[in-house]
Design a protein around this motif. Structure first.
Motif, PDB file in Angstrom:
ATOM      1  N   LEU A  22       0.819  -1.201   0.000  1.00 32.93           N
ATOM      2  CA  LEU A  22       0.000   0.000   0.000  1.00 32.93           C
ATOM      3  C   LEU A  22       0.859   1.258   0.000  1.00 32.93           C
ATOM      4  O   LEU A  22       0.583   2.221  -0.736  1.00 32.93           O
ATOM      5  N   ALA A  23       1.919   1.244   0.801  1.00 29.58           N
ATOM      6  CA  ALA A  23       2.827   2.400   0.837  1.00 29.58           C
ATOM      7  C   ALA A  23       3.516   2.594  -0.504  1.00 29.58           C
ATOM      8  O   ALA A  23       3.635   3.723  -1.004  1.00 29.58           O
ATOM      9  N   SER A  26       1.064   3.953  -3.047  1.00 26.44           N
ATOM     10  CA  SER A  26       0.688   5.340  -2.750  1.00 26.44           C
ATOM     11  C   SER A  26       1.707   6.338  -3.295  1.00 26.44           C
ATOM     12  O   SER A  26       1.346   7.456  -3.682  1.00 26.44           O
ATOM     13  N   THR A  27       2.965   5.937  -3.336  1.00 26.81           N
ATOM     14  CA  THR A  27       3.994   6.856  -3.849  1.00 26.81           C
ATOM     15  C   THR A  27       3.854   7.085  -5.350  1.00 26.81           C
ATOM     16  O   THR A  27       4.440   8.026  -5.888  1.00 26.81           O
ATOM     17  N   TYR A  29       1.038   7.791  -6.886  1.00 29.65           N
ATOM     18  CA  TYR A  29      -0.132   8.620  -7.191  1.00 29.65           C
ATOM     19  C   TYR A  29       0.260   9.909  -7.920  1.00 29.65           C
ATOM     20  O   TYR A  29      -0.347  10.275  -8.935  1.00 29.65           O
ATOM     21  N   ALA A  88      -7.736  -2.102  -0.110  1.00 37.58           N
ATOM     22  CA  ALA A  88      -7.131  -0.824  -0.478  1.00 37.58           C
ATOM     23  C   ALA A  88      -6.078  -1.008  -1.570  1.00 37.58           C
ATOM     24  O   ALA A  88      -5.981  -0.199  -2.500  1.00 37.58           O
ATOM     25  N   LEU A  92      -6.368   0.536  -5.414  1.00 40.92           N
ATOM     26  CA  LEU A  92      -5.351   1.351  -6.068  1.00 40.92           C
ATOM     27  C   LEU A  92      -4.947   0.757  -7.414  1.00 40.92           C
ATOM     28  O   LEU A  92      -4.745   1.497  -8.380  1.00 40.92           O
ATOM     29  N   TYR A  96      -5.370   2.971 -10.677  1.00 44.93           N
ATOM     30  CA  TYR A  96      -4.181   3.333 -11.446  1.00 44.93           C
ATOM     31  C   TYR A  96      -4.282   2.845 -12.887  1.00 44.93           C
ATOM     32  O   TYR A  96      -3.773   3.494 -13.815  1.00 44.93           O
ATOM     33  N   ASP A 128      -3.307  18.756  -4.769  1.00 45.28           N
ATOM     34  CA  ASP A 128      -3.844  17.706  -5.625  1.00 45.28           C
ATOM     35  C   ASP A 128      -4.210  18.297  -6.978  1.00 45.28           C
ATOM     36  O   ASP A 128      -5.045  19.204  -7.054  1.00 45.28           O
ATOM     37  N   LEU A 137     -10.679   8.212  -5.498  1.00 44.81           N
ATOM     38  CA  LEU A 137     -10.058   7.444  -4.418  1.00 44.81           C
ATOM     39  C   LEU A 137     -10.597   7.839  -3.046  1.00 44.81           C
ATOM     40  O   LEU A 137     -10.678   7.001  -2.146  1.00 44.81           O
ATOM     41  N   HIS A 138     -10.971   9.112  -2.870  1.00 45.44           N
ATOM     42  CA  HIS A 138     -11.609   9.495  -1.612  1.00 45.44           C
ATOM     43  C   HIS A 138     -12.872   8.659  -1.413  1.00 45.44           C
ATOM     44  O   HIS A 138     -13.128   8.137  -0.326  1.00 45.44           O
ATOM     45  N   PHE A 141     -11.752   4.695  -0.998  1.00 44.96           N
ATOM     46  CA  PHE A 141     -11.251   4.325   0.332  1.00 44.96           C
ATOM     47  C   PHE A 141     -12.364   4.424   1.379  1.00 44.96           C
ATOM     48  O   PHE A 141     -12.486   3.566   2.260  1.00 44.96           O
TER      49      PHE A 141
END
Length: 213
Positions: A22-23, A26-27, A29, A88, A92, A96, A128, A137-138, A141
């Motif tokens: 997940l981390a 996230s990078t 995005y 999650a 993503l 993506y 953003d 994504l808001h 999630f």
């Protein structure tokens, strides 16, 4: 689902793998959050939705909702924690794929007012870019969290699910998303949550196995 904390070796390994995944995702995005856009999904109904700066509060609250969800599930419901993390990650990956192949754009207001709420909205816009809109994504999630809070149950589950719904609604009232983006986020999150829950046997430990036997 048996309510119990995270404790087995297999669950802890699954936790570390999912958090790392997940981390890492996230990078990525920011690298996808640019034009040119392929679609603008605005409808006549979207044009009638007013800009309401007060909705920036629930919009930003998702950043508190996420750690709260992970903390409570980690302490009380290991299956829900790992299922939420896996959902999650899947969310993503779905989002993506769309961002790479069919980038969208959301028009923002030309002028903003003054005051703390408007400053909060400027913070959102400033951090953003107006792309990566479909699926939201808001919304995604928040829907993942809502589905798992419903499984958690009780008064806390109902309160947190309602909070998630408010976050979803806020995305259109701060003009960060169009209605189609919400539909896409809910659909992607529902699919991801269903798949994650079906895969929970991946981290199921033999009876009696714990982190510290």
């Amino acid at each position: 689902m048996t309510a119990r904390p995270l404790r087995s070796r297999r669950e802890i390994i699954a936790l570390l793998v999912l958090v790392a995944a997940l981390a890492g995702l996230s990078t990525c995005y920011g690298a996808l959050n640019h034009g040119p856009e392929d679609m603008v999904l605005r409808t006549p109904l979207d044009e009638r939705i007013p800009l309401v700066p007060a909705f920036v509060i629930p919009y930003l609250s998702v950043f508190a909702l996420a750690p709260l969800t992970f903390l409570v599930f980690g302490l009380r419901a290991a299956d829900l924690l790992l299922s939420t993390l896996l959902a999650a990650v899947v969310l993503l990956l779905i989002a993506y794929t769309v961002y790479l192949t069919a980038q969208t754009y959301v028009a923002r207001p030309d002028e903003l007012g003054t005051g703390p709420l408007w400053d909060g909205l400027r913070l959102v816009y400033g951090n953003d870019e107006p792309y990566n809109a479909f699926p939201s994504l808001h919304t995604g999630f928040s829907t993942v969290f809502a589905i798992h809070w419903l499984r958690f149950g009780g008064r806390v589950g109902i309160i947190c699910t309602t909070w998630c719904a408010l976050v979803v609604v806020s995305t259109v009232f701060v003009h960060q998303h169009y209605l189609a983006d919400l539909a896409g986020g809910i659909a992607a999150a529902s699919l991801a949550s269903f798949a994650a829950w079906r895969c929970r046997g991946l981290w199921a430990a033999p009876d009696g196995e714990t982190a510290n036997p």
